[in-house]
Enzyme design. Structure first.
Site, short mmCIF file in Angstrom:
data_model
loop_
_atom_site.label_atom_id
_atom_site.label_comp_id
_atom_site.label_asym_id
_atom_site.label_seq_id
_atom_site.Cartn_x
_atom_site.Cartn_y
_atom_site.Cartn_z
N LYS A 46 17.57 -41.37 -14.12
CA LYS A 46 16.75 -42.34 -14.87
C LYS A 46 15.81 -43.10 -13.93
O LYS A 46 14.62 -43.24 -14.20
CB LYS A 46 17.65 -43.35 -15.62
CG LYS A 46 18.68 -42.70 -16.52
CD LYS A 46 19.60 -43.72 -17.17
CE LYS A 46 20.40 -44.58 -16.21
NZ LYS A 46 21.45 -43.85 -15.47
N ARG A 121 23.72 -50.48 -23.08
CA ARG A 121 24.86 -49.66 -22.68
C ARG A 121 26.04 -49.81 -23.63
O ARG A 121 27.07 -49.17 -23.42
CB ARG A 121 25.33 -50.10 -21.30
CG ARG A 121 24.89 -49.15 -20.18
CD ARG A 121 25.15 -49.90 -18.91
NE ARG A 121 25.50 -49.15 -17.77
CZ ARG A 121 24.68 -49.04 -16.71
NH1 ARG A 121 23.46 -49.50 -16.75
NH2 ARG A 121 25.11 -48.46 -15.62
N ARG A 160 23.00 -40.67 -2.52
CA ARG A 160 21.87 -41.54 -2.87
C ARG A 160 21.71 -42.68 -1.87
O ARG A 160 22.67 -43.33 -1.48
CB ARG A 160 22.10 -42.13 -4.27
CG ARG A 160 21.10 -43.23 -4.62
CD ARG A 160 20.99 -43.48 -6.10
NE ARG A 160 22.18 -44.08 -6.67
CZ ARG A 160 22.32 -44.35 -7.97
NH1 ARG A 160 21.36 -44.04 -8.82
NH2 ARG A 160 23.43 -44.88 -8.42
N ARG A 193 24.50 -48.04 -2.03
CA ARG A 193 25.12 -49.03 -2.91
C ARG A 193 26.63 -49.01 -2.72
O ARG A 193 27.22 -47.96 -2.54
CB ARG A 193 24.79 -48.70 -4.37
CG ARG A 193 23.45 -49.21 -4.80
CD ARG A 193 23.04 -48.63 -6.13
NE ARG A 193 24.04 -48.77 -7.19
CZ ARG A 193 23.80 -48.42 -8.46
NH1 ARG A 193 22.64 -47.92 -8.81
NH2 ARG A 193 24.75 -48.57 -9.36
N ARG A 204 32.85 -45.82 -13.53
CA ARG A 204 31.52 -45.93 -14.15
C ARG A 204 31.35 -44.84 -15.22
O ARG A 204 30.77 -45.08 -16.29
CB ARG A 204 30.43 -45.84 -13.08
CG ARG A 204 30.43 -47.07 -12.16
CD ARG A 204 29.72 -46.82 -10.86
NE ARG A 204 28.29 -46.71 -10.97
CZ ARG A 204 27.50 -46.18 -10.03
NH1 ARG A 204 28.02 -45.72 -8.89
NH2 ARG A 204 26.21 -46.12 -10.20
P1 ADP Z 1 20.17 -43.04 -12.10
O1 ADP Z 1 19.02 -44.02 -12.03
O2 ADP Z 1 20.23 -42.34 -13.42
O3 ADP Z 1 21.50 -43.64 -11.71
P2 ADP Z 1 18.79 -41.76 -9.85
O4 ADP Z 1 17.44 -41.54 -10.42
O5 ADP Z 1 18.93 -42.87 -8.87
O6 ADP Z 1 19.89 -41.89 -11.04
O7 ADP Z 1 19.28 -40.38 -9.21
C1 ADP Z 1 20.54 -40.31 -8.53
C2 ADP Z 1 20.36 -39.51 -7.24
O8 ADP Z 1 20.07 -38.15 -7.55
C3 ADP Z 1 19.23 -40.03 -6.37
O9 ADP Z 1 19.63 -39.93 -5.01
C4 ADP Z 1 18.07 -39.08 -6.69
O10 ADP Z 1 17.21 -38.89 -5.55
C5 ADP Z 1 18.78 -37.77 -7.05
N1 ADP Z 1 18.11 -37.05 -8.13
C6 ADP Z 1 17.45 -37.56 -9.20
N2 ADP Z 1 17.01 -36.58 -10.01
C7 ADP Z 1 17.42 -35.41 -9.45
C8 ADP Z 1 17.30 -34.03 -9.84
N3 ADP Z 1 16.66 -33.68 -10.96
N4 ADP Z 1 17.85 -33.09 -9.03
C9 ADP Z 1 18.52 -33.47 -7.90
N5 ADP Z 1 18.68 -34.75 -7.49
C10 ADP Z 1 18.14 -35.71 -8.25
P1 AMP Z 2 23.35 -49.14 -12.61
O1 AMP Z 2 22.45 -49.59 -11.50
O2 AMP Z 2 22.61 -48.89 -13.90
O3 AMP Z 2 24.22 -47.97 -12.20
O4 AMP Z 2 24.32 -50.37 -12.92
C1 AMP Z 2 25.19 -50.89 -11.92
C2 AMP Z 2 26.23 -51.80 -12.58
O5 AMP Z 2 25.57 -52.94 -13.17
C3 AMP Z 2 27.04 -51.19 -13.70
O6 AMP Z 2 28.16 -50.44 -13.23
C4 AMP Z 2 27.46 -52.43 -14.48
O7 AMP Z 2 28.53 -53.13 -13.83
C5 AMP Z 2 26.22 -53.31 -14.38
N1 AMP Z 2 25.28 -53.10 -15.50
C6 AMP Z 2 24.01 -52.60 -15.40
N2 AMP Z 2 23.43 -52.57 -16.61
C7 AMP Z 2 24.34 -53.02 -17.50
C8 AMP Z 2 24.36 -53.20 -18.91
N3 AMP Z 2 23.30 -52.89 -19.68
N4 AMP Z 2 25.49 -53.69 -19.49
C9 AMP Z 2 26.56 -54.03 -18.75
N5 AMP Z 2 26.63 -53.86 -17.41
C10 AMP Z 2 25.53 -53.37 -16.78
#
Ligand code: ADP
Ligand code: AMP
Length: 246
Positions: A46, A121, A160, A193, A204
């Protein structure tokens, strides 16, 4: 006093930056408004896809996870409340996130619409969002479901690296930065992170399946859901996302 402060700030901005921002705004004026939601488990892509669509359609990108991490880092009262749940991979309370989204959506940068990334969420959050938008006489246009098998996510999450102040994310294998450990744009250090490890990922994912999957059904019932094959390579996912929102 406040408007005087803003004028002084603008005087300090380089002409070249001011001009390119003006040109960007002129180009954006002809684009249609769009209100989008990106839903998917952690690591589904995302945050990777959001900046592309944000720039293309002049939207703001509101990632509740990024906002909460900033609040935790700044030790604000909200950050203090959210930290424990975030460290454990549990969701923070609906009221906390609804409050921050409500405030963020009213900013001028969201004038042409928004991408909500990681919000709503829970079904309660989705209902509260509808209430907020109804009051403004607008609604969500499209919800993109970043569908992906859980088994792919551990490698994505543990590899990541992020640039905290911009939210840009990299991957040691799939999207390495030009210089290992440093942001391509600012040259600042990247971080991993605290919750991006295999153990916290399990909680998660549990939270995603139990609390967020019903949100996908909520939007499917409204007829505004598009499914994205999020396991595909990044460029292919971008094409699917562009098609789904156009
Ligand atoms: P989200 O925001 O849904 O948690 P990210 O966009 O941060 O996910 O993506 C998670 C990890 O996977 C990042 O390190 C990113 O660079 C990598 N990534 C994202 N899209 C792809 C893809 N289509 N193929 C392989 N790796 C990806
Ligand atoms: P994310 O960066 O989206 O993976 O979110 C990291 C953490 O933030 C999650 O594991 C939750 O603890 C909290 N969080 C983010 N967005 C929400 C949401 N919409 N509702 C509740 N908790 C959230």
């Amino acid at each position: 006093m406040a408007s005087g402060g803003a004028a002084v700030d603008l005087e300090d901005v380089q002409t070249v930056d001011l001009t390119s921002e003006l040109l960007r705004r002129l180009k954006c004026a002809s684009k249609p408004d769009k209100r989008l939601v990106f839903i998917g488990p952690p690591g589904s892509g995302k945050g990777t896809q959001s900046p592309v669509i944000k720039d293309e359609f002049c939207l703001c990108h509101l990632a509740t996870g990024d906002m909460l991490r900033a609040a935790v880092a700044a030790k604000t009262p909200l950050g203090v409340k959210a930290k424990e749940s975030m460290d454990k991979g549990k969701l923070v309370s609906d009221d906390l996130v609804v409050g921050i989204i409500n405030e963020a959506m009213s900013k001028p940068r969201c004038q042409k619409g928004f991408i909500l990334d990681g919000f709503p969420r829970t079904v309660t959050q989705a209902e509260k969002l509808d209430e907020m938008l109804n009051k403004q006489g607008v609604q969500i246009d499209k919800v993109l479901n970043f569908a992906i098998d859980d088994s792919i996510l551990e490698e994505r999450i543990t590899g990541r690296w992020i640039h905290p102040s911009s939210g840009r994310s990299y991957h040691t294998k799939f999207a390495p930065p030009k210089v290992p450990g440093f942001d391509d744009v600012t040259g600042e250090p990247l971080i991993q992170r605290k919750d991006d490890n295999a153990e916290v990922l399990m909680s998660r994912l549990e939270a995603f399946h139990r609390q967020t999957k019903p949100v996908i059904d909520y939007y499917a019932n409204k007829g505004i859901l598009a499914n994205i094959h999020a396991e595909k390579p990044r460029q292919e996912v971008t094409s699917e996302v562009q098609k789904a929102v156009s």
